[in-house]
Design a protein around this motif. Structure first.
Motif, PDB file in Angstrom:
ATOM      1  N   VAL A 158     -50.083   2.002  67.170  1.00  0.00           N
ATOM      2  CA  VAL A 158     -51.066   2.548  66.234  1.00  0.00           C
ATOM      3  C   VAL A 158     -50.374   2.847  64.908  1.00  0.00           C
ATOM      4  O   VAL A 158     -49.168   3.108  64.866  1.00  0.00           O
ATOM      5  CB  VAL A 158     -51.733   3.829  66.783  1.00  0.00           C
ATOM      6  N   GLY A 159     -51.140   2.805  63.837  1.00  0.00           N
ATOM      7  CA  GLY A 159     -50.539   3.086  62.540  1.00  0.00           C
ATOM      8  C   GLY A 159     -51.576   3.231  61.452  1.00  0.00           C
ATOM      9  O   GLY A 159     -52.780   3.075  61.680  1.00  0.00           O
ATOM     10  N   GLY A 160     -51.104   3.519  60.266  1.00  0.00           N
ATOM     11  CA  GLY A 160     -51.986   3.675  59.119  1.00  0.00           C
ATOM     12  C   GLY A 160     -51.196   3.794  57.843  1.00  0.00           C
ATOM     13  O   GLY A 160     -49.959   3.825  57.852  1.00  0.00           O
ATOM     14  N   GLY A 161     -51.916   3.850  56.733  1.00  0.00           N
ATOM     15  CA  GLY A 161     -51.242   3.960  55.458  1.00  0.00           C
ATOM     16  C   GLY A 161     -52.209   4.138  54.309  1.00  0.00           C
ATOM     17  O   GLY A 161     -53.426   4.276  54.504  1.00  0.00           O
ATOM     18  N   VAL A 162     -51.672   4.131  53.106  1.00  0.00           N
ATOM     19  CA  VAL A 162     -52.460   4.245  51.880  1.00  0.00           C
ATOM     20  C   VAL A 162     -52.001   3.189  50.886  1.00  0.00           C
ATOM     21  O   VAL A 162     -50.830   2.785  50.887  1.00  0.00           O
ATOM     22  CB  VAL A 162     -52.339   5.651  51.241  1.00  0.00           C
ATOM     23  N   ASP A 163     -52.944   2.721  50.074  1.00  0.00           N
ATOM     24  CA  ASP A 163     -52.657   1.749  49.018  1.00  0.00           C
ATOM     25  C   ASP A 163     -53.264   2.257  47.713  1.00  0.00           C
ATOM     26  O   ASP A 163     -54.424   2.688  47.696  1.00  0.00           O
ATOM     27  CB  ASP A 163     -53.256   0.389  49.354  1.00  0.00           C
ATOM     28  N   TYR A 164     -52.502   2.149  46.635  1.00  0.00           N
ATOM     29  CA  TYR A 164     -52.962   2.607  45.326  1.00  0.00           C
ATOM     30  C   TYR A 164     -52.736   1.506  44.293  1.00  0.00           C
ATOM     31  O   TYR A 164     -51.685   0.837  44.295  1.00  0.00           O
ATOM     32  CB  TYR A 164     -52.208   3.867  44.897  1.00  0.00           C
ATOM     33  N   MET A 165     -53.725   1.304  43.413  1.00  0.00           N
ATOM     34  CA  MET A 165     -53.592   0.357  42.315  1.00  0.00           C
ATOM     35  C   MET A 165     -54.027   1.017  41.008  1.00  0.00           C
ATOM     36  O   MET A 165     -55.015   1.749  40.972  1.00  0.00           O
ATOM     37  CB  MET A 165     -54.456  -0.879  42.549  1.00  0.00           C
ATOM     38  N   PHE A 166     -53.277   0.741  39.943  1.00  0.00           N
ATOM     39  CA  PHE A 166     -53.597   1.233  38.610  1.00  0.00           C
ATOM     40  C   PHE A 166     -54.013   0.049  37.751  1.00  0.00           C
ATOM     41  O   PHE A 166     -53.221  -0.871  37.503  1.00  0.00           O
ATOM     42  CB  PHE A 166     -52.397   1.940  37.998  1.00  0.00           C
ATOM     43  N   LYS A 167     -55.288   0.050  37.340  1.00  0.00           N
ATOM     44  CA  LYS A 167     -55.851  -0.991  36.486  1.00  0.00           C
ATOM     45  C   LYS A 167     -55.657  -2.395  37.067  1.00  0.00           C
ATOM     46  O   LYS A 167     -55.552  -3.374  36.327  1.00  0.00           O
ATOM     47  CB  LYS A 167     -55.263  -0.924  35.079  1.00  0.00           C
ATOM     48  N   ASP A 168     -55.605  -2.494  38.398  1.00  0.00           N
ATOM     49  CA  ASP A 168     -55.403  -3.770  39.082  1.00  0.00           C
ATOM     50  C   ASP A 168     -54.127  -4.471  38.631  1.00  0.00           C
ATOM     51  O   ASP A 168     -54.008  -5.699  38.750  1.00  0.00           O
ATOM     52  CB  ASP A 168     -56.595  -4.712  38.865  1.00  0.00           C
ATOM     53  N   ARG A 169     -53.165  -3.711  38.134  1.00  0.00           N
ATOM     54  CA  ARG A 169     -51.935  -4.299  37.622  1.00  0.00           C
ATOM     55  C   ARG A 169     -50.687  -3.800  38.341  1.00  0.00           C
ATOM     56  O   ARG A 169     -49.793  -4.575  38.651  1.00  0.00           O
ATOM     57  CB  ARG A 169     -51.793  -3.991  36.114  1.00  0.00           C
ATOM     58  N   ILE A 170     -50.624  -2.499  38.577  1.00  0.00           N
ATOM     59  CA  ILE A 170     -49.445  -1.902  39.203  1.00  0.00           C
ATOM     60  C   ILE A 170     -49.906  -1.106  40.416  1.00  0.00           C
ATOM     61  O   ILE A 170     -50.867  -0.335  40.337  1.00  0.00           O
ATOM     62  CB  ILE A 170     -48.698  -0.982  38.223  1.00  0.00           C
ATOM     63  N   GLY A 171     -49.210  -1.300  41.534  1.00  0.00           N
ATOM     64  CA  GLY A 171     -49.642  -0.620  42.742  1.00  0.00           C
ATOM     65  C   GLY A 171     -48.489  -0.154  43.603  1.00  0.00           C
ATOM     66  O   GLY A 171     -47.330  -0.513  43.382  1.00  0.00           O
ATOM     67  N   LYS A 192     -46.249  -3.193  43.853  1.00  0.00           N
ATOM     68  CA  LYS A 192     -46.874  -4.453  43.457  1.00  0.00           C
ATOM     69  C   LYS A 192     -47.031  -4.499  41.945  1.00  0.00           C
ATOM     70  O   LYS A 192     -47.432  -3.510  41.331  1.00  0.00           O
ATOM     71  CB  LYS A 192     -48.244  -4.589  44.129  1.00  0.00           C
ATOM     72  N   LEU A 193     -46.716  -5.646  41.363  1.00  0.00           N
ATOM     73  CA  LEU A 193     -46.888  -5.868  39.933  1.00  0.00           C
ATOM     74  C   LEU A 193     -47.664  -7.152  39.722  1.00  0.00           C
ATOM     75  O   LEU A 193     -47.241  -8.224  40.167  1.00  0.00           O
ATOM     76  CB  LEU A 193     -45.534  -5.966  39.234  1.00  0.00           C
ATOM     77  N   ASN A 194     -48.827  -7.047  39.087  1.00  0.00           N
ATOM     78  CA  ASN A 194     -49.599  -8.229  38.759  1.00  0.00           C
ATOM     79  C   ASN A 194     -49.048  -8.834  37.478  1.00  0.00           C
ATOM     80  O   ASN A 194     -48.964  -8.180  36.441  1.00  0.00           O
ATOM     81  CB  ASN A 194     -51.085  -7.890  38.582  1.00  0.00           C
ATOM     82  N   ILE A 195     -48.658 -10.099  37.536  1.00  0.00           N
ATOM     83  CA  ILE A 195     -48.067 -10.788  36.390  1.00  0.00           C
ATOM     84  C   ILE A 195     -49.107 -11.546  35.598  1.00  0.00           C
ATOM     85  O   ILE A 195     -49.051 -11.618  34.362  1.00  0.00           O
ATOM     86  CB  ILE A 195     -46.960 -11.740  36.886  1.00  0.00           C
ATOM     87  N   PHE A 196     -50.090 -12.109  36.302  1.00  0.00           N
ATOM     88  CA  PHE A 196     -51.096 -12.944  35.635  1.00  0.00           C
ATOM     89  C   PHE A 196     -52.368 -12.907  36.464  1.00  0.00           C
ATOM     90  O   PHE A 196     -52.324 -12.937  37.703  1.00  0.00           O
ATOM     91  CB  PHE A 196     -50.578 -14.382  35.514  1.00  0.00           C
ATOM     92  N   LYS A 197     -53.537 -12.849  35.810  1.00  0.00           N
ATOM     93  CA  LYS A 197     -54.792 -12.793  36.540  1.00  0.00           C
ATOM     94  C   LYS A 197     -55.910 -13.425  35.737  1.00  0.00           C
ATOM     95  O   LYS A 197     -56.024 -13.223  34.522  1.00  0.00           O
ATOM     96  CB  LYS A 197     -55.171 -11.352  36.881  1.00  0.00           C
ATOM     97  N   THR A 198     -56.730 -14.226  36.424  1.00  0.00           N
ATOM     98  CA  THR A 198     -57.990 -14.736  35.913  1.00  0.00           C
ATOM     99  C   THR A 198     -59.061 -14.361  36.932  1.00  0.00           C
ATOM    100  O   THR A 198     -58.741 -13.800  37.984  1.00  0.00           O
ATOM    101  CB  THR A 198     -57.943 -16.268  35.734  1.00  0.00           C
ATOM    102  N   PRO A 199     -60.347 -14.659  36.684  1.00  0.00           N
ATOM    103  CA  PRO A 199     -61.370 -14.318  37.685  1.00  0.00           C
ATOM    104  C   PRO A 199     -61.144 -14.942  39.055  1.00  0.00           C
ATOM    105  O   PRO A 199     -61.642 -14.441  40.055  1.00  0.00           O
ATOM    106  CB  PRO A 199     -62.658 -14.827  37.046  1.00  0.00           C
ATOM    107  N   THR A 200     -60.392 -16.056  39.131  1.00  0.00           N
ATOM    108  CA  THR A 200     -60.212 -16.725  40.416  1.00  0.00           C
ATOM    109  C   THR A 200     -58.756 -16.859  40.853  1.00  0.00           C
ATOM    110  O   THR A 200     -58.491 -17.314  41.956  1.00  0.00           O
ATOM    111  CB  THR A 200     -60.821 -18.144  40.368  1.00  0.00           C
TER     112      THR A 200
END
Length: 230
Positions: A158-171, A192-200
């Motif tokens: 069994v387990g669990g956790g939390v995830d956080y994202m700031f402006k879908d860029r840094i988490g 997590k660091l988002n480097i590049f993003k488009t709608p798809t």
């Protein structure tokens, strides 16, 4: 009996996590369906298919096929195959996934792992907070492990956790899991660091640290990193 317990603990290093983690850089290519307007801006992305090719020679494929739903709820069939660096099957998973437009969700899956056995996993996530800048989710899972190793009984993780994202860029994320049968605890921290993003499409870099402890052995924190192309 001790040797069998040790074998189980070694196998758990690779297969008993709810989420597979790649310790070598990897590429993750994912395709998504066109979304209704109310889903397109939500925290839920409906995956149609995915292909992974990792630098350590492992690879995998996944699919998510909608079964039914409406503007607020979606039920899909999910499946995945994972292959080792010799192109042999490492795990096969099939199950159901539920998604809510507000970011909540649940999955029920069965996984077959050659050389180990089977496992059934029920998992869920709840969105705790969301606005234009912040997104916070909590998740939990319970797995019934059913090894085909003689004299080793079925056991639970069994387990669990939390995830956080700031402006879908840094988490950031944190999780823990416990396997009572061998009295093992697993811990992980991630960023997590988002480097590049488009709608798809999205290109992300993930880095993490993980460790485990047992009564007879305790590991140190080890690093891991991933590249994701979504």
């Amino acid at each position: 009996m001790f040797a069998k317990l040790f074998l189980v603990s070694v196998l758990l290093v690779g297969v008993n996590s709810r989420y597979l983690r790649i310790e070598q850089p990897g590429y993750y290519i994912e395709q998504y369906e066109e979304q209704p307007e109310q889903w397109s801006n939500s925290r839920v992305r409906r995956q149609a298919g995915a292909l992974t090719v990792n630098s350590d020679g492992t690879s995998g494929a996944a699919v998510k096929i909608p079964i039914t739903g409406n503007e607020n709820h979606k039920l899909s069939a999910i499946g995945s195959l994972d292959f080792n660096d010799r192109n042999k099957l490492g795990a096969a998973t099939a199950g159901l996934a539920y998604d809510n437009v507000n970011g909540h969700g649940a999955t029920l899956t069965k996984t077959h792992i050659p050389g180990f056995g089977d496992k059934m996993t029920a998992a869920g996530k709840v969105n705790l907070f969301h606005n234009d800048n912040h997104d916070l989710n909590a998740n939990a899972f319970a797995t019934r492990n059913m090894p085909n190793i003689p004299q080793v009984p079925n056991f639970n993780t069994v387990g669990g956790g939390v995830d956080y994202m700031f402006k879908d860029r840094i988490g950031a994320s944190a999780s823990a899991a416990h396997t009572d049968f061998i009295n093992r605890n697993d811990y992980s921290l991630g960023g997590k660091l988002n480097i590049f993003k488009t709608p798809t499409t999205s290109l992300d870099f993930n880095a993490g640290w993980k460790k485990f402890d047992m009564p007879s052995y305790r590991s140190s924190w080890g690093t891991e990193h991933q590249f994701f192309i979504l």
